[in-house]
Scaffold this motif. Structure first.
Motif, PDB file in Angstrom:
ATOM      1  N   ILE A 198       0.819  -1.201   0.000  1.00  0.00           N
ATOM      2  CA  ILE A 198       0.000   0.000   0.000  1.00  0.00           C
ATOM      3  C   ILE A 198       0.859   1.260   0.000  1.00  0.00           C
ATOM      4  CG2 ILE A 198      -1.787   1.288   1.228  1.00  0.00           C
ATOM      5  CD1 ILE A 198      -2.773  -1.294  -0.026  1.00  0.00           C
ATOM      6  N   ASN A 199       1.854   1.313   0.896  1.00  0.00           N
ATOM      7  CA  ASN A 199       2.629   2.559   0.961  1.00  0.00           C
ATOM      8  C   ASN A 199       3.517   2.753  -0.267  1.00  0.00           C
ATOM      9  OD1 ASN A 199       4.667   0.713   1.656  1.00  0.00           O
ATOM     10  ND2 ASN A 199       4.479   1.166   3.843  1.00  0.00           N
ATOM     11  N   VAL A 200       4.051   1.664  -0.823  1.00  0.00           N
ATOM     12  CA  VAL A 200       4.858   1.807  -2.039  1.00  0.00           C
ATOM     13  C   VAL A 200       3.974   2.193  -3.225  1.00  0.00           C
ATOM     14  CG1 VAL A 200       6.375   0.609  -3.663  1.00  0.00           C
ATOM     15  CG2 VAL A 200       6.643   0.239  -1.210  1.00  0.00           C
ATOM     16  N   ALA A 201       2.764   1.632  -3.283  1.00  0.00           N
ATOM     17  CA  ALA A 201       1.832   2.016  -4.345  1.00  0.00           C
ATOM     18  C   ALA A 201       1.471   3.499  -4.226  1.00  0.00           C
ATOM     19  CB  ALA A 201       0.575   1.162  -4.287  1.00  0.00           C
ATOM     20  N   ALA A 202       1.266   3.968  -2.990  1.00  0.00           N
ATOM     21  CA  ALA A 202       0.971   5.398  -2.786  1.00  0.00           C
ATOM     22  C   ALA A 202       2.129   6.261  -3.285  1.00  0.00           C
ATOM     23  CB  ALA A 202       0.703   5.670  -1.309  1.00  0.00           C
ATOM     24  N   MET A 203       3.355   5.839  -3.006  1.00  0.00           N
ATOM     25  CA  MET A 203       4.518   6.593  -3.479  1.00  0.00           C
ATOM     26  C   MET A 203       4.583   6.580  -5.002  1.00  0.00           C
ATOM     27  SD  MET A 203       8.526   6.230  -2.374  1.00  0.00           S
ATOM     28  CE  MET A 203       8.696   4.539  -2.968  1.00  0.00           C
ATOM     29  N   GLN A 204       4.306   5.422  -5.604  1.00  0.00           N
ATOM     30  CA  GLN A 204       4.356   5.325  -7.060  1.00  0.00           C
ATOM     31  C   GLN A 204       3.286   6.212  -7.699  1.00  0.00           C
ATOM     32  OE1 GLN A 204       3.489   1.482  -8.843  1.00  0.00           O
ATOM     33  NE2 GLN A 204       5.162   1.771 -10.306  1.00  0.00           N
ATOM     34  N   ILE A 205       2.102   6.254  -7.107  1.00  0.00           N
ATOM     35  CA  ILE A 205       1.038   7.115  -7.632  1.00  0.00           C
ATOM     36  C   ILE A 205       1.433   8.581  -7.482  1.00  0.00           C
ATOM     37  CG2 ILE A 205      -1.349   7.867  -7.277  1.00  0.00           C
ATOM     38  CD1 ILE A 205      -1.967   4.953  -6.460  1.00  0.00           C
ATOM     39  N   ALA A 206       2.046   8.933  -6.352  1.00  0.00           N
ATOM     40  CA  ALA A 206       2.495  10.319  -6.166  1.00  0.00           C
ATOM     41  C   ALA A 206       3.511  10.713  -7.230  1.00  0.00           C
ATOM     42  CB  ALA A 206       3.100  10.492  -4.771  1.00  0.00           C
ATOM     43  N   ILE A 207       4.401   9.778  -7.594  1.00  0.00           N
ATOM     44  CA  ILE A 207       5.406  10.058  -8.616  1.00  0.00           C
ATOM     45  C   ILE A 207       4.758  10.215  -9.988  1.00  0.00           C
ATOM     46  CG2 ILE A 207       7.355   9.052  -9.884  1.00  0.00           C
ATOM     47  CD1 ILE A 207       8.221   7.773  -7.219  1.00  0.00           C
ATOM     48  N   ALA A 208       3.829   9.298 -10.308  1.00  0.00           N
ATOM     49  CA  ALA A 208       3.273   9.254 -11.660  1.00  0.00           C
ATOM     50  C   ALA A 208       2.091  10.207 -11.852  1.00  0.00           C
ATOM     51  CB  ALA A 208       2.843   7.827 -12.003  1.00  0.00           C
ATOM     52  N   GLU A 209       1.265  10.380 -10.791  1.00  0.00           N
ATOM     53  CA  GLU A 209       0.005  11.115 -10.961  1.00  0.00           C
ATOM     54  C   GLU A 209      -0.110  12.366 -10.098  1.00  0.00           C
ATOM     55  OE1 GLU A 209      -2.140  10.288 -13.178  1.00  0.00           O
ATOM     56  OE2 GLU A 209      -1.392   8.329 -13.782  1.00  0.00           O
ATOM     57  N   GLY A 210       0.730  12.493  -9.081  1.00  0.00           N
ATOM     58  CA  GLY A 210       0.667  13.672  -8.229  1.00  0.00           C
ATOM     59  C   GLY A 210       0.080  13.395  -6.854  1.00  0.00           C
TER      60      GLY A 210
END
Length: 224
Positions: A25-37
């Motif tokens: 969950i936390n890595v996915a949140a980081m990846q979304i922040a990188i890719a989508e904001g």
């Protein structure tokens, strides 16, 4: 009121610290922040936090019902593994393809980030034994009492704690974008590697009977 605030802060602290170790969950949140904001990552985090709070309430009032359905927990373990393995494979593919900007197949599927957070959190049954264990400790210490008001404040604290923990990873994702723009392929490969390690860990737990069902039985046994 003091007792209610105390249990809310206990829930917040346990949840925030429990969110910090690297996981799906936390890595996915980081990846979304990188890719989508930040906004999309925040919606993802809110969805995940809502499901975690729901799991807490279930662990408090419906633990016996869950224990009788070990097959359902094992199925959820396999589904969680399938999702993380897919994230790992497609993240490696996306990292090797600059045109995808590091987006794996799930980010490219136009799934609303809130619903993605709900779904991924719901398919993480290890939250149930985690919260059953901590709640048992708080009950044994007299910090948590068996009444609806305490459950509500405890749950609210947990929800905010999850958001606080995820905010660390969301902020980390934006920092990576700002300071490592020239090395984003390495960042994307690193995220894919974390997903791969997590998938391997999930598979190990399933194959060696250490998944959610087994963990819940162990917690139940030690809480008597």
């Amino acid at each position: 009121m003091k007792a209610l605030l105390r249990i809310a802060f206990w829930g917040l602290g346990i949840s925030a610290l429990g969110t910090l170790p690297l996981g799906t969950i936390n890595v996915a949140a980081m990846q979304i922040a990188i890719a989508e904001g930040v906004w999309h990552a925040s919606l993802f985090g809110i969805g995940a936090a809502i499901i975690e709070v729901a799991y807490v309430r279930v662990s408090l009032v419906g633990i016996n019902w869950i224990r009788r359905r070990a097959g359902l927990l094992r199925l959820m373990d396999w589904l969680a593994f399938a999702i993380v393995a897919t994230l790992a494979i497609t993240s490696f593919m996306a990292a090797g393809n600059p045109a995808q900007d590091g987006k794996n197949v799930i980010l490219n599927a136009d799934v609303h980030p809130f619903m993605l957070g709900v779904t991924m959190s719901a398919l993480n049954p290890m939250q149930i034994p985690f919260w059953f264990g901590w709640s048992a400790v708080l009950f044994s210490k007299g910090i948590l009492q068996a009444n609806g008001r305490q459950y509500n404040w405890y749950s609210v604290g947990i929800g905010f704690g999850t958001l606080v923990g995820l905010a660390v990873f969301i902020a980390g994702g934006r920092i990576l974008v700002t300071h490592m723009q020239q090395h984003m392929q390495l960042v994307n490969y690193s995220i894919a590697g974390i997903f791969a390690i997590t998938a391997g860990f999930f598979l190990y737990k399933i194959l060696f009977n250490k998944g959610a069902a087994a963990a819940l039985q162990a917690k139940q046994g030690t809480s008597r």
